[in-house]
Design a protein around this motif. Structure first.
Motif, PDB file in Angstrom:
ATOM      1  N   UNK A  53       0.832  -1.197   0.000  1.00  0.00           N
ATOM      2  CA  UNK A  53       0.000   0.000   0.000  1.00  0.00           C
ATOM      3  C   UNK A  53       0.872   1.254   0.000  1.00  0.00           C
ATOM      4  N   UNK A  54       0.361   2.331  -0.581  1.00  0.00           N
ATOM      5  CA  UNK A  54       1.119   3.593  -0.607  1.00  0.00           C
ATOM      6  C   UNK A  54       0.963   4.382   0.689  1.00  0.00           C
ATOM      7  N   UNK A  55       1.661   5.505   0.771  1.00  0.00           N
ATOM      8  CA  UNK A  55       1.506   6.402   1.911  1.00  0.00           C
ATOM      9  C   UNK A  55       2.401   6.094   3.089  1.00  0.00           C
ATOM     10  N   UNK A  56       3.292   5.099   2.938  1.00  0.00           N
ATOM     11  CA  UNK A  56       4.190   4.761   4.027  1.00  0.00           C
ATOM     12  C   UNK A  56       3.655   3.738   4.990  1.00  0.00           C
ATOM     13  N   UNK A  57       2.439   3.251   4.763  1.00  0.00           N
ATOM     14  CA  UNK A  57       1.856   2.259   5.671  1.00  0.00           C
ATOM     15  C   UNK A  57       2.476   0.883   5.461  1.00  0.00           C
ATOM     16  N   UNK A  58       3.050   0.648   4.281  1.00  0.00           N
ATOM     17  CA  UNK A  58       3.679  -0.640   3.987  1.00  0.00           C
ATOM     18  C   UNK A  58       2.722  -1.619   3.357  1.00  0.00           C
ATOM     19  N   UNK A  59       1.879  -2.244   4.167  1.00  0.00           N
ATOM     20  CA  UNK A  59       0.907  -3.221   3.685  1.00  0.00           C
ATOM     21  C   UNK A  59      -0.422  -3.035   4.428  1.00  0.00           C
ATOM     22  N   UNK A  60      -1.505  -3.419   3.762  1.00  0.00           N
ATOM     23  CA  UNK A  60      -2.833  -3.401   4.358  1.00  0.00           C
ATOM     24  C   UNK A  60      -3.402  -4.813   4.312  1.00  0.00           C
ATOM     25  N   UNK A  61      -3.977  -5.224   5.444  1.00  0.00           N
ATOM     26  CA  UNK A  61      -4.591  -6.549   5.502  1.00  0.00           C
ATOM     27  C   UNK A  61      -5.894  -6.554   4.716  1.00  0.00           C
ATOM     28  N   UNK A 106     -15.908 -11.877  -2.276  1.00  0.00           N
ATOM     29  CA  UNK A 106     -16.157 -10.887  -1.225  1.00  0.00           C
ATOM     30  C   UNK A 106     -14.818 -10.375  -0.703  1.00  0.00           C
ATOM     31  N   UNK A 107     -14.583  -9.085  -0.861  1.00  0.00           N
ATOM     32  CA  UNK A 107     -13.299  -8.481  -0.508  1.00  0.00           C
ATOM     33  C   UNK A 107     -13.510  -7.487   0.628  1.00  0.00           C
ATOM     34  N   UNK A 108     -12.826  -7.716   1.754  1.00  0.00           N
ATOM     35  CA  UNK A 108     -12.956  -6.826   2.918  1.00  0.00           C
ATOM     36  C   UNK A 108     -11.599  -6.247   3.295  1.00  0.00           C
ATOM     37  N   UNK A 109     -11.299  -5.011   2.873  1.00  0.00           N
ATOM     38  CA  UNK A 109     -10.097  -4.344   3.368  1.00  0.00           C
ATOM     39  C   UNK A 109     -10.253  -4.081   4.864  1.00  0.00           C
ATOM     40  N   UNK A 110      -9.172  -4.188   5.596  1.00  0.00           N
ATOM     41  CA  UNK A 110      -9.213  -4.039   7.050  1.00  0.00           C
ATOM     42  C   UNK A 110      -8.524  -2.739   7.470  1.00  0.00           C
ATOM     43  N   UNK A 111      -9.169  -2.007   8.375  1.00  0.00           N
ATOM     44  CA  UNK A 111      -8.588  -0.773   8.887  1.00  0.00           C
ATOM     45  C   UNK A 111      -9.209   0.454   8.245  1.00  0.00           C
ATOM     46  N   UNK A 112      -8.555   1.599   8.461  1.00  0.00           N
ATOM     47  CA  UNK A 112      -9.044   2.837   7.870  1.00  0.00           C
ATOM     48  C   UNK A 112      -9.974   3.625   8.760  1.00  0.00           C
ATOM     49  N   UNK A 113      -9.800   3.524  10.069  1.00  0.00           N
ATOM     50  CA  UNK A 113     -10.653   4.271  10.990  1.00  0.00           C
ATOM     51  C   UNK A 113     -10.661   5.756  10.627  1.00  0.00           C
ATOM     52  N   UNK A 114     -11.858   6.318  10.509  1.00  0.00           N
ATOM     53  CA  UNK A 114     -12.061   7.751  10.226  1.00  0.00           C
ATOM     54  C   UNK A 114     -11.387   8.221   8.934  1.00  0.00           C
ATOM     55  N   UNK A 115     -11.090   7.310   8.042  1.00  0.00           N
ATOM     56  CA  UNK A 115     -10.328   7.666   6.837  1.00  0.00           C
ATOM     57  C   UNK A 115     -11.180   8.177   5.690  1.00  0.00           C
ATOM     58  N   UNK A 116     -12.473   7.836   5.673  1.00  0.00           N
ATOM     59  CA  UNK A 116     -13.351   8.050   4.526  1.00  0.00           C
ATOM     60  C   UNK A 116     -12.776   7.406   3.271  1.00  0.00           C
ATOM     61  N   UNK A 117     -11.873   6.466   3.461  1.00  0.00           N
ATOM     62  CA  UNK A 117     -11.249   5.731   2.354  1.00  0.00           C
ATOM     63  C   UNK A 117     -10.722   6.679   1.277  1.00  0.00           C
ATOM     64  N   UNK A 118     -10.139   7.773   1.744  1.00  0.00           N
ATOM     65  CA  UNK A 118      -9.645   8.833   0.854  1.00  0.00           C
ATOM     66  C   UNK A 118      -8.122   8.889   0.886  1.00  0.00           C
ATOM     67  N   UNK A 119      -7.570   9.601  -0.082  1.00  0.00           N
ATOM     68  CA  UNK A 119      -6.157   9.969  -0.059  1.00  0.00           C
ATOM     69  C   UNK A 119      -6.021  11.261   0.743  1.00  0.00           C
ATOM     70  N   UNK A 120      -5.369  11.186   1.886  1.00  0.00           N
ATOM     71  CA  UNK A 120      -5.240  12.344   2.762  1.00  0.00           C
ATOM     72  C   UNK A 120      -4.087  13.240   2.318  1.00  0.00           C
ATOM     73  N   UNK A 121      -4.152  14.482   2.779  1.00  0.00           N
ATOM     74  CA  UNK A 121      -3.061  15.409   2.524  1.00  0.00           C
ATOM     75  C   UNK A 121      -1.811  15.056   3.326  1.00  0.00           C
ATOM     76  N   UNK A 122      -2.007  14.617   4.571  1.00  0.00           N
ATOM     77  CA  UNK A 122      -0.890  14.434   5.500  1.00  0.00           C
ATOM     78  C   UNK A 122      -1.249  13.395   6.551  1.00  0.00           C
ATOM     79  N   UNK A 123      -0.255  12.934   7.322  1.00  0.00           N
ATOM     80  CA  UNK A 123      -0.563  12.028   8.434  1.00  0.00           C
ATOM     81  C   UNK A 123      -1.433  12.734   9.475  1.00  0.00           C
TER      82      UNK A 123
END
Length: 327
Positions: A53-61, A106-123
């Motif tokens: 995954x991008x953004x420095x997170x490394x990988x997403x479950x 059926x695909x379930x990405x895990x995580x993303x609390x309060x993210x709105x599944x968007x590309x954020x400007x910053x951490x």
């Protein structure tokens, strides 16, 4: 007497041979039967991958259940504001995995609390988050590429469905990536972020759910990013897309059986959240009607902001979802 003895001996031999055959064959038959039974259970088609995954997170479950018939069509299920990092709410709270018994991966990405599944400007600076959310890029680039390479799942003919925060995201992802999604489902979403007080409400909700800073997401309330992620503002981009849009009335129904004080508190909270969602969804419907954009709307007479009602909606939309993506 000799003839009788011979017949009895022959009969015993036949019985012995039949028993021997049964002993040898029965385990294999049971093993085959067990395999056939297991193949019909979604968790025997379960996979869990850690996807780059991008953004420095490394990988997403990502947890997934492969279709029972080898279909290459999928539904991405997006979680709500309080998504956790262990499993999706869809898995924890519903039977959504069983959709895979109906020819849909059926695909379930895990995580993303309060993210709105968007590309954020910053951490998120309020929690010293060491990476930047880049969910839109992940869901429209990294994940489809991974699924195609590993499981042969189509990159461009899938469905995206979400509830609450995920409902907003499902419509926005489909609006901006029509080459990826052929169906979008939004349950109890807040589909009019430009309505008076909505941006402030989102900001407060994000603080409550994990101490997230909305400025790190889309900037201050006057930033154009808020308009880019407002389903009502982006309605034209949804023209021609099959959509299932739903919201309950906010009135308690059969899935609300409060017993303890916390049950009553959660029911009251769910009533208020769903009433707000209903108002937003009705505004969205009116705007699309004015623009001549079609969608399917479902407004049950009862229902609060809670998982059992979203599970009901998921199964109600399944025939339309499958028809739209060709599953």
């Amino acid at each position: 007497m000799g003839t009788v003895a011979k017949k009895r001996g022959s009969a015993r031999l036949r019985v012995l041979v039949q028993l021997l055959v049964a002993v040898l064959i029965a385990p294999a038959a049971l093993m085959l039967a067990g395999t056939a039974t297991a193949a019909a259970h979604p968790y025997d088609r379960f996979r869990e991958d850690w996807v780059p995954a991008p953004g420095g997170v490394g990988h997403i479950k990502v947890r997934m259940w492969l279709a029972n018939n080898g279909s290459n069509k999928a539904v991405y299920l997006l979680d709500g504001l309080r998504a956790t990092n262990d499993v999706s709410g869809w898995e924890h709270e519903t039977n959504a995995a069983w959709l895979s018994d109906h020819g849909v991966n059926v695909i379930m990405p895990v995580g993303g609390e309060s993210s709105f599944y968007a590309d954020w400007y910053a951490p998120n600076n309020f929690t010293n988050q060491p990476y930047t959310y880049k969910w839109e890029s992940f869901l429209t680039q990294n994940l489809p590429n991974h699924l195609a390479a590993r499981y042969g799942i189509d990159r461009s003919s899938n469905a995206v469905v979400g509830l609450s925060m995920g409902g907003n995201a499902a419509l926005i992802l489909a609006a901006h990536h029509r080459d990826k999604f052929r169906f979008a489902g939004a349950m109890s979403g807040y589909l009019n972020l430009s309505a008076p007080g909505m941006r402030e409400a989102i900001r407060i909700a994000m603080l409550d759910a994990g101490r997230f800073n909305a400025d790190a997401m889309w900037g201050p309330p006057w930033d154009p990013a808020w308009l880019r992620h407002d389903p009502l503002v982006q309605a034209e981009r949804l023209r021609g897309l099959p959509m299932w849009i739903s919201a309950g009335s906010g009135l308690p129904g059969p899935h609300n059986q409060p017993v303890t004080p916390i049950d009553y508190f959660n029911t009251a909270t769910g009533m208020g959240l769903e009433a707000l969602s209903l108002a937003n969804t009705r505004s969205f419907e009116v705007q699309l009607a004015i623009m001549g954009i079609g969608a399917h709307y479902d407004y049950p007479p009862v229902g609060t902001h809670s998982w059992p009602y979203w599970q009901d909606q998921l199964w109600r939309m399944l025939p339309m979802l499958k028809a739209s993506i060709g599953a």
